[in-house]
Structure formats: structure tokens, C-alpha cells
Design a protein around this motif. Sequence first.
Motif, PDB file in Angstrom:
ATOM      1  N   ALA A 143      15.824   7.215  23.830  1.00 45.94           N
ATOM      2  CA  ALA A 143      15.853   8.430  24.754  1.00 45.94           C
ATOM      3  C   ALA A 143      14.696   8.589  25.494  1.00 45.94           C
ATOM      4  CB  ALA A 143      16.200   9.541  23.950  1.00 45.94           C
ATOM      5  N   ALA A 144      14.619   9.546  26.576  1.00 45.97           N
ATOM      6  CA  ALA A 144      13.497   9.519  27.465  1.00 45.97           C
ATOM      7  C   ALA A 144      13.367  11.112  27.803  1.00 45.97           C
ATOM      8  CB  ALA A 144      13.531   8.869  28.602  1.00 45.97           C
ATOM      9  N   ALA A 145      12.203  11.604  27.981  1.00 52.21           N
ATOM     10  CA  ALA A 145      11.793  12.866  28.375  1.00 52.21           C
ATOM     11  C   ALA A 145      11.622  12.520  29.918  1.00 52.21           C
ATOM     12  CB  ALA A 145      10.781  13.520  27.696  1.00 52.21           C
ATOM     13  N   VAL A 146      12.378  13.486  30.771  1.00 52.03           N
ATOM     14  CA  VAL A 146      12.114  13.112  32.511  1.00 52.03           C
ATOM     15  C   VAL A 146      11.973  14.489  32.921  1.00 52.03           C
ATOM     16  CG1 VAL A 146      13.409  12.754  34.452  1.00 52.03           C
ATOM     17  CG2 VAL A 146      14.022  11.499  32.438  1.00 52.03           C
ATOM     18  N   LYS A 147      10.865  14.436  33.867  1.00 53.11           N
ATOM     19  CA  LYS A 147      10.470  15.901  34.383  1.00 53.11           C
ATOM     20  C   LYS A 147      11.407  15.964  35.727  1.00 53.11           C
ATOM     21  CE  LYS A 147       6.367  18.271  35.408  1.00 53.11           C
ATOM     22  NZ  LYS A 147       4.936  18.365  35.587  1.00 53.11           N
ATOM     23  N   ARG A 148      12.095  17.063  35.885  1.00 52.81           N
ATOM     24  CA  ARG A 148      12.806  17.519  36.984  1.00 52.81           C
ATOM     25  C   ARG A 148      12.090  18.042  38.055  1.00 52.81           C
ATOM     26  NH1 ARG A 148      18.195  20.792  34.987  1.00 52.81           N
ATOM     27  NH2 ARG A 148      18.831  20.063  37.157  1.00 52.81           N
ATOM     28  N   SER A 154      12.288  20.813  39.446  1.00 53.31           N
ATOM     29  CA  SER A 154      11.695  22.133  39.312  1.00 53.31           C
ATOM     30  C   SER A 154      10.524  22.133  38.135  1.00 53.31           C
ATOM     31  CB  SER A 154      12.780  22.952  38.576  1.00 53.31           C
ATOM     32  OG  SER A 154      13.323  22.247  37.241  1.00 53.31           O
ATOM     33  N   GLY A 155      10.093  21.085  37.631  1.00 54.26           N
ATOM     34  CA  GLY A 155       9.042  21.041  36.529  1.00 54.26           C
ATOM     35  C   GLY A 155       9.570  21.131  35.257  1.00 54.26           C
ATOM     36  N   GLN A 156      10.857  21.419  34.991  1.00 54.64           N
ATOM     37  CA  GLN A 156      11.186  21.331  33.771  1.00 54.64           C
ATOM     38  C   GLN A 156      11.626  19.975  33.284  1.00 54.64           C
ATOM     39  OE1 GLN A 156      14.904  23.751  34.192  1.00 54.64           O
ATOM     40  NE2 GLN A 156      13.903  25.439  33.075  1.00 54.64           N
ATOM     41  N   TRP A 157      11.536  19.784  31.824  1.00 53.41           N
ATOM     42  CA  TRP A 157      11.550  18.451  31.140  1.00 53.41           C
ATOM     43  C   TRP A 157      13.339  18.357  30.588  1.00 53.41           C
ATOM     44  CZ3 TRP A 157       8.194  14.163  31.001  1.00 53.41           C
ATOM     45  CH2 TRP A 157       6.988  14.799  31.545  1.00 53.41           C
ATOM     46  N   MET A 158      13.595  17.364  30.879  1.00 49.55           N
ATOM     47  CA  MET A 158      15.090  17.123  30.494  1.00 49.55           C
ATOM     48  C   MET A 158      14.997  15.831  29.542  1.00 49.55           C
ATOM     49  SD  MET A 158      18.335  16.793  32.913  1.00 49.55           S
ATOM     50  CE  MET A 158      17.816  15.385  33.663  1.00 49.55           C
ATOM     51  N   ILE A 159      15.796  15.986  28.440  1.00 49.66           N
ATOM     52  CA  ILE A 159      15.968  14.712  27.455  1.00 49.66           C
ATOM     53  C   ILE A 159      17.185  13.926  28.285  1.00 49.66           C
ATOM     54  CG2 ILE A 159      16.604  13.909  25.348  1.00 49.66           C
ATOM     55  CD1 ILE A 159      13.788  15.416  25.824  1.00 49.66           C
ATOM     56  N   MET A 160      17.002  12.564  28.401  1.00 49.87           N
ATOM     57  CA  MET A 160      17.975  11.707  28.695  1.00 49.87           C
ATOM     58  C   MET A 160      18.392  10.815  27.466  1.00 49.87           C
ATOM     59  SD  MET A 160      18.409  12.293  32.105  1.00 49.87           S
ATOM     60  CE  MET A 160      19.113  11.033  32.885  1.00 49.87           C
TER      61      MET A 160
END
Length: 199
Positions: A93-98, A100-106
Motif C-alpha cells: 500500500a502507499a500514502a499519496v498526497k492529493r 488538495s493537500g489531503q493524504w489518500m491510501i492507495m
Amino acid sequence: LRQMKKDVEDPGFMLKLIKSFAPEVYGLDNVKETLILGMAGGVRARNKRGSINILLLGDPSTAKSTLLKACADIIPKSLYTSGKSASAAGLTAAAVKRPSGQWMIMPGVIVLCNDGFVFIDELDKASEDDRSSLHEAMEQQTVSIAKAGVNLTLDAKTSILAAANPKFGNYDDSLALMDNINIPSPLLSRFDLIWLIKD
């Protein structure tokens, strides 16, 4: 279901099953039986996994990839990937910064196939960092992420069936198994069953 229960009572049922699995591959009945039973799985108890991790190690052109693809065709909740092209984030899994500045888990393939199977071809071609990401998933059946204040533990009750080639091209009988493969011993010990397939 009635027909299946009737078929199971036939003493030759398992042999028929083996012969119908990847029929284009001649022989390797023991390997095929192992893969079939591995896909069927066992009984999951509390704090015990009901599935096994299998490694097919052997010379090139011995149908290892064909067998893995045959398994992937049978199991609906499964993904087939190559160790050469998969990254650590792609596997786990990876944490990706959108924007908007929010972090999203992929989620990677192991998390996506929770309660399913992941088939990894050419595991020996994966980089050391990418392979090290498999340790937690194979032992604890979880994937943990700690990045940018995000702390998550994701379920990864996933069976891994992998294939690898010897690092010298062909298997060398004069060397131990550990010296024949480009996979570190801690990761190799995570596999419950290792099949050596020689040309």
C-alpha cells in the motif's frame, strides 16, 4: 452441489482434478496437486491462517508461469503480477498526497486481494526493498502504513503463490538451495512449501 458431493466419493476424483488443471503442462502432478489444495485453503482459526504460501523455484521454461496463470484464471479474487515490474507500494500500500493537500491510501495487490490470492512471477527479479515489504504481509497478514501522521494497519489475509528462477540461470546441484536463489533467507522462510522444479 449434489453432483460435486457424488464426484468426491470417486477414488480417482483427485487425479481427474489434477489432469484437468493446466492440461497443456505435461506431468508435474505433485506440483499441480499442491496448487489445487493451496487454492482450496484450510480452516481458519483464531490467530491462525488457513492458507499457505507456495514458492515454485526452478529452471527457466519449466511452466512455472503457466501454472500461476492457470491458478489466477480459476480464482475470482486474485491478481497476477511480476516481481520485475511491481514496486513495494504496488504490492502492499502507499500514502499519496492529493492536490488538495489531503493524504489518500492507495492499496496494493496484497491488500486488494484480502481473503484471496496473489500470484507473483519472477519474485527473484524484484528489488530488495520491494521484497522486504512482503515480510509483514506474509507473516502477520497485515500491512502497516506510517506516513505524514497517517497510521493504519490494513488486513492482508492473502495467500502468496510465487515463482522464481535460480540466480545462475539453471539450478546447481552442488550448491545448497539458499545459494541457488537470489531471495534472502528471512523471506524464503515465510513460504510454507517450496517446490524445486528441474529441467
